[in-house]
Design a protein around this motif. Structure first.
Motif, PDB file in Angstrom:
ATOM      1  N   GLY A 167     -12.683  27.182  44.586  1.00 37.54           N
ATOM      2  CA  GLY A 167     -11.886  27.865  43.934  1.00 37.54           C
ATOM      3  C   GLY A 167     -12.669  29.389  43.899  1.00 37.54           C
ATOM      4  N   ALA A 168     -11.798  29.948  43.293  1.00 34.98           N
ATOM      5  CA  ALA A 168     -11.793  31.531  43.318  1.00 34.98           C
ATOM      6  C   ALA A 168     -14.092  31.863  42.345  1.00 34.98           C
ATOM      7  CB  ALA A 168     -11.267  32.130  42.113  1.00 34.98           C
ATOM      8  N   VAL A 169     -13.884  30.807  41.368  1.00 30.14           N
ATOM      9  CA  VAL A 169     -15.010  31.408  41.142  1.00 30.14           C
ATOM     10  C   VAL A 169     -16.080  30.402  41.766  1.00 30.14           C
ATOM     11  CG1 VAL A 169     -16.618  31.468  38.805  1.00 30.14           C
ATOM     12  CG2 VAL A 169     -14.311  31.777  38.908  1.00 30.14           C
ATOM     13  N   GLY A 170     -16.017  28.948  42.235  1.00 34.84           N
ATOM     14  CA  GLY A 170     -17.091  28.331  42.716  1.00 34.84           C
ATOM     15  C   GLY A 170     -17.608  28.042  43.579  1.00 34.84           C
ATOM     16  N   GLN A 171     -16.713  28.300  44.840  1.00 35.94           N
ATOM     17  CA  GLN A 171     -16.917  29.054  45.907  1.00 35.94           C
ATOM     18  C   GLN A 171     -17.825  30.503  46.071  1.00 35.94           C
ATOM     19  OE1 GLN A 171     -14.234  31.725  48.637  1.00 35.94           O
ATOM     20  NE2 GLN A 171     -12.657  30.972  46.983  1.00 35.94           N
ATOM     21  N   LEU A 172     -18.151  31.300  45.195  1.00 37.68           N
ATOM     22  CA  LEU A 172     -19.004  31.767  44.963  1.00 37.68           C
ATOM     23  C   LEU A 172     -19.748  31.659  44.291  1.00 37.68           C
ATOM     24  CD1 LEU A 172     -16.450  35.309  44.282  1.00 37.68           C
ATOM     25  CD2 LEU A 172     -17.327  34.748  46.445  1.00 37.68           C
ATOM     26  N   VAL A 173     -19.902  31.205  43.153  1.00 37.21           N
ATOM     27  CA  VAL A 173     -21.508  30.816  42.565  1.00 37.21           C
ATOM     28  C   VAL A 173     -22.293  29.646  44.036  1.00 37.21           C
ATOM     29  CG1 VAL A 173     -22.354  28.892  40.478  1.00 37.21           C
ATOM     30  CG2 VAL A 173     -19.627  30.602  40.487  1.00 37.21           C
ATOM     31  N   GLY A 174     -21.945  28.617  44.051  1.00 42.52           N
ATOM     32  CA  GLY A 174     -22.766  28.306  45.791  1.00 42.52           C
ATOM     33  C   GLY A 174     -22.727  29.010  46.641  1.00 42.52           C
ATOM     34  N   GLN A 175     -22.705  29.901  47.218  1.00 40.22           N
ATOM     35  CA  GLN A 175     -23.213  31.312  47.625  1.00 40.22           C
ATOM     36  C   GLN A 175     -24.087  32.467  47.374  1.00 40.22           C
ATOM     37  OE1 GLN A 175     -20.244  32.413  50.979  1.00 40.22           O
ATOM     38  NE2 GLN A 175     -18.677  32.081  49.181  1.00 40.22           N
ATOM     39  N   PHE A 176     -23.517  32.144  46.050  1.00 39.63           N
ATOM     40  CA  PHE A 176     -24.776  33.253  45.313  1.00 39.63           C
ATOM     41  C   PHE A 176     -25.956  32.304  45.233  1.00 39.63           C
ATOM     42  CE2 PHE A 176     -21.644  35.939  42.366  1.00 39.63           C
ATOM     43  CZ  PHE A 176     -21.233  36.308  43.814  1.00 39.63           C
ATOM     44  N   ALA A 177     -25.734  30.403  44.455  1.00 37.07           N
ATOM     45  CA  ALA A 177     -26.632  30.404  44.448  1.00 37.07           C
ATOM     46  C   ALA A 177     -28.304  30.090  45.791  1.00 37.07           C
ATOM     47  CB  ALA A 177     -26.319  29.152  43.985  1.00 37.07           C
ATOM     48  N   LYS A 178     -27.107  29.773  46.285  1.00 35.31           N
ATOM     49  CA  LYS A 178     -27.875  29.983  48.236  1.00 35.31           C
ATOM     50  C   LYS A 178     -28.788  31.045  48.843  1.00 35.31           C
ATOM     51  CE  LYS A 178     -27.861  26.693  50.801  1.00 35.31           C
ATOM     52  NZ  LYS A 178     -29.305  26.422  51.140  1.00 35.31           N
ATOM     53  N   LEU A 179     -27.805  32.168  48.779  1.00 35.67           N
ATOM     54  CA  LEU A 179     -29.006  33.382  49.030  1.00 35.67           C
ATOM     55  C   LEU A 179     -30.024  33.385  48.127  1.00 35.67           C
ATOM     56  CD1 LEU A 179     -25.363  35.358  49.015  1.00 35.67           C
ATOM     57  CD2 LEU A 179     -27.291  34.907  51.563  1.00 35.67           C
ATOM     58  N   PHE A 180     -29.719  32.955  46.640  1.00 37.68           N
ATOM     59  CA  PHE A 180     -30.667  32.673  45.637  1.00 37.68           C
ATOM     60  C   PHE A 180     -32.317  31.904  46.739  1.00 37.68           C
ATOM     61  CE2 PHE A 180     -33.327  32.042  41.520  1.00 37.68           C
ATOM     62  CZ  PHE A 180     -33.061  33.717  41.775  1.00 37.68           C
ATOM     63  N   GLY A 181     -31.448  30.852  47.177  1.00 35.48           N
ATOM     64  CA  GLY A 181     -32.573  29.718  47.459  1.00 35.48           C
ATOM     65  C   GLY A 181     -32.386  28.999  47.095  1.00 35.48           C
ATOM     66  N   CYS A 182     -31.454  28.058  46.238  1.00 36.68           N
ATOM     67  CA  CYS A 182     -30.984  27.287  45.998  1.00 36.68           C
ATOM     68  C   CYS A 182     -31.002  26.260  46.646  1.00 36.68           C
ATOM     69  CB  CYS A 182     -30.879  27.049  44.810  1.00 36.68           C
ATOM     70  SG  CYS A 182     -30.982  28.870  43.305  1.00 36.68           S
ATOM     71  N   TYR A 183     -30.790  24.830  46.386  1.00 36.97           N
ATOM     72  CA  TYR A 183     -30.009  23.896  46.799  1.00 36.97           C
ATOM     73  C   TYR A 183     -29.017  23.434  45.862  1.00 36.97           C
ATOM     74  CZ  TYR A 183     -28.657  18.297  48.051  1.00 36.97           C
ATOM     75  OH  TYR A 183     -28.529  18.024  47.710  1.00 36.97           O
ATOM     76  N   VAL A 184     -27.606  23.071  47.207  1.00 37.07           N
ATOM     77  CA  VAL A 184     -26.654  23.742  46.131  1.00 37.07           C
ATOM     78  C   VAL A 184     -25.621  22.649  46.726  1.00 37.07           C
ATOM     79  CG1 VAL A 184     -24.715  25.009  45.398  1.00 37.07           C
ATOM     80  CG2 VAL A 184     -26.861  26.116  46.078  1.00 37.07           C
ATOM     81  N   VAL A 185     -25.039  21.513  45.604  1.00 35.64           N
ATOM     82  CA  VAL A 185     -23.711  20.694  45.872  1.00 35.64           C
ATOM     83  C   VAL A 185     -22.677  20.991  45.018  1.00 35.64           C
ATOM     84  CG1 VAL A 185     -23.607  18.873  45.391  1.00 35.64           C
ATOM     85  CG2 VAL A 185     -25.519  18.974  46.449  1.00 35.64           C
ATOM     86  N   GLY A 186     -21.287  21.000  45.403  1.00 37.41           N
ATOM     87  CA  GLY A 186     -19.880  20.665  44.760  1.00 37.41           C
ATOM     88  C   GLY A 186     -19.736  20.365  44.815  1.00 37.41           C
ATOM     89  N   SER A 187     -18.683  19.813  44.117  1.00 31.74           N
ATOM     90  CA  SER A 187     -17.539  19.061  44.076  1.00 31.74           C
ATOM     91  C   SER A 187     -15.808  19.700  44.782  1.00 31.74           C
ATOM     92  CB  SER A 187     -17.190  17.891  43.086  1.00 31.74           C
ATOM     93  OG  SER A 187     -17.397  18.781  41.841  1.00 31.74           O
ATOM     94  N   ALA A 188     -15.198  19.100  44.895  1.00 35.81           N
ATOM     95  CA  ALA A 188     -13.748  19.178  45.081  1.00 35.81           C
ATOM     96  C   ALA A 188     -13.351  18.592  45.245  1.00 35.81           C
ATOM     97  CB  ALA A 188     -13.715  20.171  46.503  1.00 35.81           C
ATOM     98  N   GLY A 189     -11.801  18.500  45.447  1.00 35.29           N
ATOM     99  CA  GLY A 189     -10.955  17.269  45.555  1.00 35.29           C
ATOM    100  C   GLY A 189      -9.497  16.959  46.989  1.00 35.29           C
ATOM    101  N   SER A 190     -10.540  17.684  47.684  1.00 29.67           N
ATOM    102  CA  SER A 190      -9.324  16.942  48.997  1.00 29.67           C
ATOM    103  C   SER A 190     -10.769  16.808  50.376  1.00 29.67           C
ATOM    104  CB  SER A 190      -8.972  17.976  49.338  1.00 29.67           C
ATOM    105  OG  SER A 190      -9.304  19.330  49.987  1.00 29.67           O
ATOM    106  N   LYS A 191     -10.897  16.654  51.128  1.00 27.02           N
ATOM    107  CA  LYS A 191     -11.664  16.279  52.698  1.00 27.02           C
ATOM    108  C   LYS A 191     -11.482  17.957  52.904  1.00 27.02           C
ATOM    109  CE  LYS A 191     -12.678  14.653  57.483  1.00 27.02           C
ATOM    110  NZ  LYS A 191     -12.885  15.658  57.496  1.00 27.02           N
ATOM    111  N   GLU A 192     -10.275  18.341  53.057  1.00 29.00           N
ATOM    112  CA  GLU A 192     -10.491  19.625  53.457  1.00 29.00           C
ATOM    113  C   GLU A 192     -10.711  21.408  52.954  1.00 29.00           C
ATOM    114  OE1 GLU A 192      -6.743  23.380  54.847  1.00 29.00           O
ATOM    115  OE2 GLU A 192      -6.629  21.242  53.714  1.00 29.00           O
ATOM    116  N   LYS A 193     -11.670  20.393  50.851  1.00 28.93           N
ATOM    117  CA  LYS A 193     -12.075  21.188  50.947  1.00 28.93           C
ATOM    118  C   LYS A 193     -12.815  20.902  51.003  1.00 28.93           C
ATOM    119  CE  LYS A 193      -8.672  22.219  47.456  1.00 28.93           C
ATOM    120  NZ  LYS A 193      -7.786  22.338  45.802  1.00 28.93           N
TER     121      LYS A 193
END
Length: 346
Positions: A167-193
């Motif tokens: 979503g609008a917020v989640g996609q950015l949180v994950g990228q901020f976390a990756k750029l910061f040097g974290c290990y990041v996992v996300g959940s979503a509701g379809s294969k496409e997502k």
């Protein structure tokens, strides 16, 4: 020569909503409007032409009768209120002049007269898509920034889980976390997502929560050593499973709980004692309490967008008449990325 009068299409909330909202809870009406503020009016206002409108999950709560909440209910019979991008056509406010581009709180119509101008920001950077100010450069971007950096106080190498991650917020949180040097996992509701999270947004792992028989087992698979930071967008069963899998002194930023918005009776959370046992800190936050950080946020994010370090996906619906279906679609996950309505291209 007389003042120009134009037709003004509006999206009106018919009545308060209970349960799952429907398109028929809203109607598109056309009124007329003079493209000039009344000269005899002593109140400070600006007249704007709306260019883009933002569809956001929190808007669902405003469709019901609210008491004692941080926002007011929408007014039945009046246009829906939400974030948008607009061009100033006339102004009696000293800080805004004709031709300025602004983002902030407006109404769901082609033209709006805004008196609550404290909710508006003048757009300085126009070399990025204007629609971005409904998302990455607007309220959702600030929400991701504040929730991750200010509320969660991340450390490099920490393990981060994001729900509703495409979503609008989640996609950015994950990228901020990756750029910061974290290990990041996300959940979503379809294969496409899920594919989007891994292949476009650079998440380390992602899973489709609808395919998991047991969310607790799924989280153990991706976080055998526990979750240090959870960015909460979902609530309900997901929050319960996360609590079991948090590590000692973990932090949870409670941004939203979309799984609960349409329920008459909200689900209870069973595993709250984990907060005591593991010393977990869970904090809800409201982004508008942090808007003083907006200049600092822009300083960080604009170069990252221009250098291609951050990817942003929008789902743009054309025309105000498609705004009701776009808003309703959020609650069944029809959108891919940030849901935006383009009111006019000009």
């Amino acid at each position: 020569m007389g003042e120009v009068e134009v037709s003004n299409k509006q999206v009106i909330l018919k009545n308060y909503v209970s349960g799952f909202p429907k398109e028929s809870d809203m109607e598109v009406k056309t009124t007329s409007l003079k493209l000039k503020l009344s000269e005899g009016d002593s109140s400070v206002a600006i007249l704007v032409k709306n260019l883009y409108l933002s569809c956001d999950p929190y808007m669902r709560s405003r469709m019901s009768k609210l008491e004692g909440q941080y926002v007011d209910s929408f007014t039945p019979g009046s246009p829906i209120v939400g974030y948008g991008v607009a061009e100033v056509l006339d102004s009696s406010h000293p800080n805004f002049k004709k031709g300025d581009l602004v983002w902030g709180v407006t109404t769901w119509e082609e033209y709006s007269i805004i008196t609550a101008t404290e909710g508006l920001f003048k757009i300085q950077h126009t070399d990025v898509p204007l629609s971005y100010y409904t998302g990455i450069l607007g309220m959702p971007g600030m929400t991701a920034y504040v929730g991750f950096f200010e509320v969660c106080s991340p450390k490099k190498g920490e393990r981060v889980f994001v729900s509703a991650a495409s979503g609008a917020v989640g996609q950015l949180v994950g990228q901020f976390a990756k750029l910061f040097g974290c290990y990041v996992v996300g959940s979503a509701g379809s294969k496409e997502k899920v594919d989007l999270l891994k292949n476009k947004f650079g998440f380390d792992e992602a899973f489709n929560y609808k395919e998991e028989a047991d969310l607790n087992v799924a989280l153990k698979r991706y976080f055998p050593d526990g979750i240090d930071i959870y960015f909460e967008n979902v609530g309900g069963k997901m929050l319960d499973a996360v609590l079991l899998n948090m590590s000692l002194n973990g932090r949870i930023a409670a941004c939203g709980m979309i799984s609960q918005y349409n329920l008459e009776q909200q689900e209870g959370v069973q595993n709250l004692f984990c907060m005591v046992r593991k010393g977990i800190r869970m904090e809800g936050f409201l982004v508008f309490h942090h808007y003083h950080l907006y200049p600092k946020f822009l300083e960080m994010i604009i170069p990252q967008i221009k250098e291609g370090k951050i990817t942003y996906v929008e789902d743009i619906a054309e025309g105000l008449e498609n705004a009701p279906s776009s808003l309703i679609g959020l609650f069944s996950g029809l959108n891919i990325g940030k849901q935006v309505v383009s009111v006019t291209r000009g």
